[in-house]
Design an enzyme around this catalytic site. Structure first.
Site, short mmCIF file in Angstrom:
data_model
loop_
_atom_site.label_atom_id
_atom_site.label_comp_id
_atom_site.label_asym_id
_atom_site.label_seq_id
_atom_site.Cartn_x
_atom_site.Cartn_y
_atom_site.Cartn_z
N PRO A 126 43.53 -3.87 -14.69
CA PRO A 126 43.91 -3.84 -13.38
C PRO A 126 44.07 -4.86 -12.53
CG PRO A 126 42.88 -0.97 -13.75
CD PRO A 126 42.39 -2.51 -15.03
N GLY A 179 47.57 -8.99 -14.37
CA GLY A 179 48.57 -9.56 -13.96
C GLY A 179 49.90 -9.14 -14.43
N THR A 186 52.31 -6.90 -14.20
CA THR A 186 53.54 -6.27 -13.55
C THR A 186 53.75 -8.02 -13.48
OG1 THR A 186 52.66 -4.80 -12.32
CG2 THR A 186 54.08 -5.59 -11.50
N GLU A 202 26.00 -13.04 -26.90
CA GLU A 202 27.20 -13.55 -28.02
C GLU A 202 27.13 -14.15 -29.00
OE1 GLU A 202 29.81 -11.65 -27.40
OE2 GLU A 202 29.36 -9.68 -26.00
P1 ADP Z 1 48.53 -5.22 -13.57
O1 ADP Z 1 50.12 -5.11 -12.85
O2 ADP Z 1 47.96 -6.70 -14.43
O3 ADP Z 1 47.61 -4.62 -12.69
P2 ADP Z 1 49.57 -7.10 -11.31
O4 ADP Z 1 50.84 -8.24 -11.92
O5 ADP Z 1 50.24 -6.36 -10.29
O6 ADP Z 1 48.39 -6.82 -11.89
O7 ADP Z 1 48.45 -8.19 -10.28
C1 ADP Z 1 48.37 -8.09 -8.14
C2 ADP Z 1 48.46 -9.23 -8.07
O8 ADP Z 1 47.31 -9.92 -8.74
C3 ADP Z 1 50.12 -10.28 -8.24
O9 ADP Z 1 50.65 -9.59 -7.38
C4 ADP Z 1 49.24 -12.10 -8.61
O10 ADP Z 1 50.18 -12.04 -6.30
C5 ADP Z 1 48.06 -11.41 -8.09
N1 ADP Z 1 47.82 -12.13 -9.91
C6 ADP Z 1 46.91 -11.32 -11.22
N2 ADP Z 1 47.53 -11.90 -12.02
C7 ADP Z 1 47.34 -12.80 -11.46
C8 ADP Z 1 47.96 -14.19 -11.90
N3 ADP Z 1 47.13 -14.88 -13.59
N4 ADP Z 1 48.56 -15.41 -11.66
C9 ADP Z 1 48.18 -15.19 -10.60
N5 ADP Z 1 48.45 -13.97 -9.24
C10 ADP Z 1 47.98 -13.58 -10.05
ZN ZN Z 2 27.66 -6.59 -29.69
#
Ligand code: ADP
Ligand code: ZN
Length: 614
Positions: free
Chosen positions: A199, A202, A204, A420
Site C-alpha cells: 500500500p 503509488g 493508483t 541477502e
Molecule cells: P497505492 O495505490 O499503491 O496504495 P497511491 O497511488 O494511492 O498508492 O499513493 C498515495 C499517494 O502517495 C499518491 O497520491 C502520491 O502523492 C504519493 N506517492 C506514492 N507513490 C509515489 C511515487 N512513486 N511518486 C510520487 N508520489 C507517490
Molecule cells: Zn533468504
C-alpha cells in the site's frame, strides 16, 4: 456529489409545498372567528344573512355595522343546539347543510406532509453517512461509487522512484494513444495489467499517470465496492462498469483492491461466498467478452497477489503483472523531489539525508513527511521548511509506522543485509546457479510478492540435478551467512528452508535423483501450486520407504549445507564488504556486486534474473 440528483428534487418539493401552504393561508378570504354566543347574539340581532352548517363548524355572512361596508365572513364552532334550525327559519336566514371536505387537507396533513418530511430527513442522514441516496435508489448502478475522470492531470513526472514499473507501462500508453498503429505493427494488444505492491507505493498514481499520459478517461472503482450484501448486486455493478467503459473508450478501468473481489472461488468457510463468486465470475466473463480494439485497458491493484483466483491471471485477463516496489535510496530522493515542488524549502535541506533516514518508506509515507514538515513550519510561522522540521516530521511518521510494524529496526536491517549477501555470494560462486541481478534489503512487506511473480516457470521441471543442487545451496546461503556472522540464526530464513526442503523432496520423490532410492517416482501428480491443500496425499509406499525418503532429503540438505558453509567461510571478507555496502545503499545491482566480489569491473554473462530469495 453522488446522490444529488435524487436529494435535491425532494427538497424543492418540500419548499414548494411550504410556499403553497403559506399562500393558502395568506390568500384565503378573511374569516373572523367568533364564539358561538357572539353568533347567537348576532342572530337575534338580525345581523346574520346566510350560513352553511357542516359537522363541526358554522360559516356564514354577517351584515356590516355600516351599510356601505363589506359583509363579514365569519366562522364559529358548532355546538349542540336543537333550536338553531327553527330559529334560522324564523329570522329568514338562508341556510344549508354541508359535508365538510376535509379529505384533501387530511391527505396533505397526515400523508403527504409527513412523508416529505421523512424523505427529507432520510436523504439528509443518508448523505451524511456518505452512502448517498443514489446508492440505495440505484442498486446495481455503480454510478454512486464509480469515479470518472475525463482527464487526469497526472503525468509520469509526478511518479518517481519506480522507474521499472513505469517502463513496463510505456507500451500500454503507446497502445492507448494509437491503437490502430499498434495493431498494424502486430503488437499483441494487452488487456489487463495487474499492479502488485505494498500500500502507498503509488499504484493508483501510476494508473492515473498512464491515463494522463495517454490522454484517455480514467474510470476507477474499488474491489470492495463490488462486494455488497445482496446477491447479484456486485455482478450488476461489474456489468454496468464495463458498459460505461465501452461508452467512454478509449479509457482505463482501474480496479483498486482487486483481492476483495478476486479471491479464489469456493474458498469461503461455509461453502463459499456466493455473492463474491458471482461477482468474480461476472468480471471474468466481461474480461473475456471484451473487445480490446476499442482501446480499453483494465488495470488493477493488489498487495496480496497470492490470494487471487488463478483464473484472473490467465492469458487474456490480467496476464501482465507489474511489480511496484518500495523505492530504494535513490528512488526516495526522487519522490521527495516531486513532493517538495510546491513547498518552500530552506537552503539547509538535504534530500539525500532525508532519503537515507527513511528506509522502507513508500511514496505515500514520503508525501506524508513533506506534508507534516510543511505544517510544522506553518505552525511555527516560518517562511520556509528547514531540516529541523523534516527531522521531526520523519520521527512522527516513523512513530505511526512502527505501530503498524512496517519499518525494520537497525539490527533487523543488519541481519537482513548479511542474509541477502549470503544468498548472492553463493549464487555468484556456484557454476550452475542463476546469476544475481540485484540484491536489496528494502523490506517488501508482502513475503509472497517475490513468490507469485515467479509464476510457475516451465523450466523448473526441466532442470538438471546440479542446477537443482545449486539452487538449494543459494537458498541455504542466507541462513549460513547469518550463522557465520552472528553465531545465531533468525526466523527470516524460514521461507528459504521451506523451499529448500521442497526442492530436496522433489528431487527424491519426483525426479528420481537419489542414488539410494533410484529412478522411482513416488508422487503421482503435482499439487496445485497456489492452493496448498493440506492433508497428506495417499501414500503408495511403505513406512520403511517413507523413512528412507526422509533420510535422503535430510542427507541432501546436510551435504549442501556443508558445501555452502565452506564457500562462505572462505569468503568472509567479501561477505562483510558486501553486507556493509548493502546496508549503506540498500540495493546493489549486478555490476556493483561483481566489482565487490572480483575487485574490478568485469563484464560477465548473466544467465537469468535472480529469484527473489529472502
Ligand atoms: P497505492 O495505490 O499503491 O496504495 P497511491 O497511488 O494511492 O498508492 O499513493 C498515495 C499517494 O502517495 C499518491 O497520491 C502520491 O502523492 C504519493 N506517492 C506514492 N507513490 C509515489 C511515487 N512513486 N511518486 C510520487 N508520489 C507517490
Ligand atoms: Zn533468504
Amino acid at each position: 456529489m453522488d446522490g444529488k440528483p435524487v436529494v435535491s428534487p425532494l427538497w424543492y418539493l418540500f419548499v414548494a409545498f411550504l410556499i403553497f401552504w403559506a399562500m393558502q393561508i395568506y390568500l384565503a378570504p378573511k374569516v373572523n372567528e367568533i364564539t358561538y354566543s357572539e353568533f347567537k347574539t348576532a342572530l337575534t340581532g338580525g345581523k346574520i344573512e346566510e350560513v352553511s352548517i357542516s359537522g363541526n363548524t358554522i360559516k356564514g355572512l354577517m351584515k356590516p355595522e355600516t351599510s356601505n361596508a363589506e359583509k363579514i365572513t365569519f366562522v364559529t364552532v358548532r355546538v349542540d343546539d336543537k333550536d338553531l334550525v327553527s330559529e334560522l327559519s324564523a329570522r329568514g336566514v338562508k341556510y344549508k347543510g354541508e359535508v365538510e371536505t376535509t379529505w384533501l387537507r387530511d391527505l396533505l396533513m397526515f400523508w403527504v406532509f409527513p412523508l416529505i418530511l421523512m424523505l427529507g430527513a432520510w436523504s439528509f442522514i443518508a448523505k451524511r453517512m456518505g452512502g448517498g441516496v443514489g446508492g440505495v435508489m440505484s442498486i446495481g448502478k455503480s454510478r454512486a461509487k464509480l469515479y470518472v475522470e475525463m482527464e487526469t492531470k497526472v503525468t509520469f513526472n509526478d511518479v518517481a522512484g519506480i522507474d521499472e514499473a513505469k517502463e513496463e507501462l510505456l507500451e500500454i500508453i503507446e497502445f492507448l494513444r494509437t491503437p490502430e498503429k499498434f495493431q498494424r505493427l502486430g503488437g499483441r494488444i494487452p488487456k489487463g495489467v495487474l499492479l502488485v505492491g505494498a500500500p502507498g507505493t503509488g499504484k493508483t498514481l501510476l494508473a492515473k499517470a498512464v491515463a494522463g499520459e495517454a490522454k484517455v478517461s480514467f474510470l476507477t472503482i474499488s474491489g470492495s465496492d463490488f462486494v455488497e450484501m445482496f446477491v447479484g448486486v456486485g455482478a450488476a455493478r461489474v456489468r454496468d462498469l464495463f458498459a460505461q467503459a465501452q461508452e467512454k473508450a478509449p479509457c482505463i478501468i482501474f480496479i483498486d483492491e482487486l483481492d476483495a473481489v478476486g479471491r479464489a472461488r469456493g474458498m469461503g468457510v461455509f461453502g463459499g461466498d456466493q455473492e463474491r463468486d458471482q461477482t468474480l465470475n461476472q468480471l471474468l466473463a466481461e474480461m473475456d467478452g471484451f473487445d480490446t480494439r476499442k482501446g480499453v485497458i483494465i488495470m488493477a491493484a493488489t498487495n496480496r497477489p497470492e490470494v487471487l483466483d488463478p483464473a484472473l491471471l490467465r492469458p487474456g485477463r490480467f496476464d501482465r503483472q507489474v511489480v511496484v516496489d518500495r523505492p530504494d535510496l535513490k528512488g526516495r530522493e526522487e519522490i521527495l523531489k516531486v513532493h517538495i515542488k510546491n513547498v518552500k524549502i530552506g537552503s539547509d535541506v538535504d534530500l539525500k539525508v532525508i532519503a537515507a533516514r527513511t528506509p522502507g518508506f513508500v511514496g505515500a509515507d514520503l508525501a506524508n513527511v513533506v506534508n507534516e514538515a510543511a505544517l510544522l513550519s506553518a505552525r511555527r510561522d516560518k517562511e520556509y521548511v528547514s531540516m529541523a522540521e523534516f527531522e521531526e516530521a520523519i520521527d512522527r511518521v516513523i512513530g505511526g509506522l512502527e505501530k503498524k510494524k512496517r519499518v525494520m529496526n537497525k539490527k533487523e536491517k543488519e541481519i537482513t543485509a548479511y542474509h541477502e549477501s549470503g544468498h548472492a555470494l553463493v549464487a555468484e560462486f556456484l557454476p550452475n546457479a542463476d546469476k544475481v541481478h540485484k540484491i536489496s534489503i528494502i523490506p517488501r512487506g508482502v513475503a509472497a510478492l517475490g513468490y507469485t511473480l515467479q509464476l510457475p516457470t516451465e523450466d523448473r521441471y526441466l532442470m538438471t540435478k546440479s542446477e537443482l543442487l545449486d539452487r538449494l545451496a543459494v537458498l541455504l546461503g542466507g541462513r549460513v551467512a547469518e550463522e557465520l556472522t552472528f553465531q545465531e540464526v533468525s526466523t527470516g530464513a524460514q521461507n528459504d528452508l521451506q523451499r529448500a526442503t521442497d526442492i530436496a523432496r522433489s528431487m527424491v520423490k519426483e525426479f528420481g535423483m537419489s542414488e539410494k532410492l533410484g529412478l522411482v517416482t513416488f508422487e503421482k501428480e503435482r499439487r496445485p501450486l497456489f492452493l496448498d491443500v493440506s492433508g497428506t496425499p495417499s501414500k503408495e509406499y511403505s513406512e520403511e520407504t517413507a523413512r528412507d525418503i526422509d533420510r535422503e532429503i535430510k542427507r541432501i540438505i546436510d551435504e549442501t549445507y556443508e558445501k555452502v558453509k565452506g564457500i562462505l567461510s572462505g569468503h568472509k571478507d567479501t561477505l562483510e564488504k558486501l553486507a556493509k555496502r548493502l546496508l549503506e545503499k540498500e540495493a546493489i545491482d549486478k555490476e556493483e556486486l561483481r566489482e565487490i566480489v572480483y575487485g574490478k569491473k568485469e563484464e560477465k554473462e548473466t544467465k537469468s534474473e535472480a529469484e527473489g530469495v529472502r
